[in-house]
Design a protein around this motif. Structure first.
Motif, PDB file in Angstrom:
ATOM      1  N   ASN A  26       0.829  -1.210   0.000  1.00 57.75           N
ATOM      2  CA  ASN A  26       0.000   0.000   0.000  1.00 57.75           C
ATOM      3  C   ASN A  26       0.862   1.257   0.000  1.00 57.75           C
ATOM      4  O   ASN A  26       0.548   2.226  -0.698  1.00 57.75           O
ATOM      5  N   PHE A  27       1.953   1.242   0.781  1.00 60.45           N
ATOM      6  CA  PHE A  27       2.871   2.384   0.789  1.00 60.45           C
ATOM      7  C   PHE A  27       3.477   2.580  -0.603  1.00 60.45           C
ATOM      8  O   PHE A  27       3.614   3.707  -1.075  1.00 60.45           O
ATOM      9  N   GLU A  28       3.840   1.491  -1.230  1.00 62.72           N
ATOM     10  CA  GLU A  28       4.443   1.562  -2.568  1.00 62.72           C
ATOM     11  C   GLU A  28       3.445   2.125  -3.581  1.00 62.72           C
ATOM     12  O   GLU A  28       3.791   2.968  -4.408  1.00 62.72           O
ATOM     13  N   MET A  29       2.203   1.679  -3.507  1.00 62.27           N
ATOM     14  CA  MET A  29       1.177   2.185  -4.420  1.00 62.27           C
ATOM     15  C   MET A  29       0.918   3.672  -4.172  1.00 62.27           C
ATOM     16  O   MET A  29       0.803   4.453  -5.125  1.00 62.27           O
ATOM     17  N   ALA A  30       0.830   4.063  -2.907  1.00 63.78           N
ATOM     18  CA  ALA A  30       0.617   5.476  -2.581  1.00 63.78           C
ATOM     19  C   ALA A  30       1.803   6.310  -3.055  1.00 63.78           C
ATOM     20  O   ALA A  30       1.627   7.406  -3.607  1.00 63.78           O
ATOM     21  N   TYR A  31       3.002   5.784  -2.873  1.00 61.81           N
ATOM     22  CA  TYR A  31       4.219   6.465  -3.320  1.00 61.81           C
ATOM     23  C   TYR A  31       4.192   6.677  -4.835  1.00 61.81           C
ATOM     24  O   TYR A  31       4.461   7.780  -5.317  1.00 61.81           O
ATOM     25  N   ASN A  37       1.413  12.293  -9.363  1.00 59.56           N
ATOM     26  CA  ASN A  37       0.757  13.583  -9.129  1.00 59.56           C
ATOM     27  C   ASN A  37       1.763  14.731  -9.131  1.00 59.56           C
ATOM     28  O   ASN A  37       1.495  15.800  -9.685  1.00 59.56           O
ATOM     29  N   ILE A  38       2.920  14.516  -8.520  1.00 57.05           N
ATOM     30  CA  ILE A  38       3.965  15.540  -8.500  1.00 57.05           C
ATOM     31  C   ILE A  38       4.443  15.819  -9.926  1.00 57.05           C
ATOM     32  O   ILE A  38       4.616  16.978 -10.317  1.00 57.05           O
ATOM     33  N   GLU A  39       4.646  14.772 -10.687  1.00 56.59           N
ATOM     34  CA  GLU A  39       5.102  14.929 -12.080  1.00 56.59           C
ATOM     35  C   GLU A  39       4.070  15.699 -12.901  1.00 56.59           C
ATOM     36  O   GLU A  39       4.423  16.607 -13.659  1.00 56.59           O
ATOM     37  N   MET A  40       2.797  15.362 -12.738  1.00 53.01           N
ATOM     38  CA  MET A  40       1.740  16.077 -13.477  1.00 53.01           C
ATOM     39  C   MET A  40       1.679  17.540 -13.061  1.00 53.01           C
ATOM     40  O   MET A  40       1.554  18.434 -13.915  1.00 53.01           O
ATOM     41  N   GLU A  86      11.487  22.823 -11.254  1.00 55.64           N
ATOM     42  CA  GLU A  86      12.198  21.542 -11.270  1.00 55.64           C
ATOM     43  C   GLU A  86      12.788  21.234  -9.889  1.00 55.64           C
ATOM     44  O   GLU A  86      12.732  20.098  -9.425  1.00 55.64           O
ATOM     45  N   LYS A  87      13.314  22.266  -9.230  1.00 54.11           N
ATOM     46  CA  LYS A  87      13.872  22.086  -7.887  1.00 54.11           C
ATOM     47  C   LYS A  87      12.781  21.643  -6.912  1.00 54.11           C
ATOM     48  O   LYS A  87      12.980  20.716  -6.120  1.00 54.11           O
ATOM     49  N   VAL A  88      11.636  22.302  -6.969  1.00 49.79           N
ATOM     50  CA  VAL A  88      10.517  21.937  -6.088  1.00 49.79           C
ATOM     51  C   VAL A  88      10.088  20.501  -6.362  1.00 49.79           C
ATOM     52  O   VAL A  88       9.851  19.720  -5.429  1.00 49.79           O
ATOM     53  N   LYS A  89       9.994  20.144  -7.636  1.00 49.03           N
ATOM     54  CA  LYS A  89       9.608  18.776  -7.991  1.00 49.03           C
ATOM     55  C   LYS A  89      10.590  17.774  -7.400  1.00 49.03           C
ATOM     56  O   LYS A  89      10.193  16.775  -6.784  1.00 49.03           O
ATOM     57  N   ASN A  90      11.881  18.023  -7.561  1.00 47.50           N
ATOM     58  CA  ASN A  90      12.900  17.098  -7.049  1.00 47.50           C
ATOM     59  C   ASN A  90      12.856  16.994  -5.524  1.00 47.50           C
ATOM     60  O   ASN A  90      13.003  15.900  -4.970  1.00 47.50           O
ATOM     61  N   GLU A  91      12.632  18.119  -4.857  1.00 45.60           N
ATOM     62  CA  GLU A  91      12.523  18.094  -3.394  1.00 45.60           C
ATOM     63  C   GLU A  91      11.301  17.297  -2.948  1.00 45.60           C
ATOM     64  O   GLU A  91      11.369  16.535  -1.979  1.00 45.60           O
ATOM     65  N   MET A  93       9.804  14.886  -4.647  1.00 47.37           N
ATOM     66  CA  MET A  93      10.059  13.471  -4.946  1.00 47.37           C
ATOM     67  C   MET A  93      10.933  12.846  -3.859  1.00 47.37           C
ATOM     68  O   MET A  93      10.668  11.738  -3.390  1.00 47.37           O
ATOM     69  N   ALA A  94      11.982  13.564  -3.450  1.00 45.17           N
ATOM     70  CA  ALA A  94      12.871  13.055  -2.400  1.00 45.17           C
ATOM     71  C   ALA A  94      12.124  12.904  -1.080  1.00 45.17           C
ATOM     72  O   ALA A  94      12.315  11.921  -0.357  1.00 45.17           O
ATOM     73  N   SER A  95      11.261  13.850  -0.786  1.00 46.29           N
ATOM     74  CA  SER A  95      10.481  13.798   0.450  1.00 46.29           C
ATOM     75  C   SER A  95       9.537  12.597   0.450  1.00 46.29           C
ATOM     76  O   SER A  95       9.421  11.885   1.460  1.00 46.29           O
ATOM     77  N   VAL A  96       8.879  12.376  -0.665  1.00 46.90           N
ATOM     78  CA  VAL A  96       7.954  11.246  -0.776  1.00 46.90           C
ATOM     79  C   VAL A  96       8.721   9.927  -0.644  1.00 46.90           C
ATOM     80  O   VAL A  96       8.271   9.001   0.034  1.00 46.90           O
ATOM     81  N   GLU A  97       9.883   9.849  -1.254  1.00 43.83           N
ATOM     82  CA  GLU A  97      10.723   8.641  -1.163  1.00 43.83           C
ATOM     83  C   GLU A  97      11.127   8.390   0.292  1.00 43.83           C
ATOM     84  O   GLU A  97      11.063   7.258   0.776  1.00 43.83           O
ATOM     85  N   LYS A  98      11.511   9.455   0.983  1.00 46.32           N
ATOM     86  CA  LYS A  98      11.925   9.332   2.380  1.00 46.32           C
ATOM     87  C   LYS A  98      10.765   8.835   3.247  1.00 46.32           C
ATOM     88  O   LYS A  98      10.934   7.935   4.067  1.00 46.32           O
ATOM     89  N   VAL A  99       9.594   9.402   3.055  1.00 50.62           N
ATOM     90  CA  VAL A  99       8.420   8.993   3.837  1.00 50.62           C
ATOM     91  C   VAL A  99       8.094   7.523   3.571  1.00 50.62           C
ATOM     92  O   VAL A  99       7.827   6.763   4.504  1.00 50.62           O
ATOM     93  N   LYS A 100       8.133   7.129   2.307  1.00 53.41           N
ATOM     94  CA  LYS A 100       7.847   5.727   1.968  1.00 53.41           C
ATOM     95  C   LYS A 100       8.816   4.796   2.692  1.00 53.41           C
ATOM     96  O   LYS A 100       8.403   3.807   3.313  1.00 53.41           O
ATOM     97  N   ASN A 101      10.104   5.114   2.635  1.00 50.00           N
ATOM     98  CA  ASN A 101      11.102   4.266   3.276  1.00 50.00           C
ATOM     99  C   ASN A 101      10.936   4.236   4.792  1.00 50.00           C
ATOM    100  O   ASN A 101      11.092   3.186   5.414  1.00 50.00           O
ATOM    101  N   GLU A 102      10.601   5.385   5.378  1.00 46.35           N
ATOM    102  CA  GLU A 102      10.386   5.435   6.826  1.00 46.35           C
ATOM    103  C   GLU A 102       9.170   4.617   7.230  1.00 46.35           C
ATOM    104  O   GLU A 102       9.189   3.937   8.266  1.00 46.35           O
ATOM    105  N   MET A 103       8.119   4.663   6.443  1.00 51.70           N
ATOM    106  CA  MET A 103       6.913   3.893   6.749  1.00 51.70           C
ATOM    107  C   MET A 103       7.200   2.396   6.660  1.00 51.70           C
ATOM    108  O   MET A 103       6.769   1.624   7.524  1.00 51.70           O
ATOM    109  N   LYS A 104       7.920   1.996   5.624  1.00 54.16           N
ATOM    110  CA  LYS A 104       8.257   0.569   5.493  1.00 54.16           C
ATOM    111  C   LYS A 104       9.131   0.111   6.656  1.00 54.16           C
ATOM    112  O   LYS A 104       8.930  -0.977   7.202  1.00 54.16           O
TER     113      LYS A 104
END
Length: 118
Positions: A26-31, A37-40, A86-91, A93-104
């Protein structure tokens, strides 16, 4: 009696593993959805920036004020906004990745602590 406890313990362990795997999935799907959504949103921002720059150039051209300096200023502003988007997008993306890893990791920690306390 001991066999019943072992069977129950095995069933509990299997159920915890299934629940843990489901939560991670579920975390992976939400991620993945958040990344999409961030990319769009980023693409929409960039399209809006392009359109704004084009409209500004057009209005300046119609008003007779379009010259090399104005055109360069519009292009510089557009480039700065694009870089910022682009900077905001990258930040994000990194934040979402961090949250996903922390949740797992949290799920694993809870699962492990449950068995250590038994």
């Amino acid at each position: 009696m001991s066999e019943d406890k072992n069977a129950l313990a095995k069933q509990i362990r299997e159920n915890m593993e299934l629940a843990s795997n489901q939560m991670k999935q579920n975390f992976e799907m939400a991620y993945n959805q958040m990344k999409q959504n961030i990319e769009m949103a980023s693409n929409q921002m960039k399209q809006n920036i392009e359109m704004t720059a084009a409209m500004t150039r057009y209005f300046n051209l119609m008003g007779g004020t379009l010259n090399n300096e104005v055109n360069a200023a519009i292009e510089n502003a557009k480039n700065e906004m694009m870089a910022s988007a682009e900077k905001v997008k990258n930040e994000m993306m990194a934040s979402v990745e961090k949250v996903k890893n922390e949740m797992k990791a949290s799920v694993e920690k809870v699962k492990d602590s449950f068995w250590k306390n038994k």
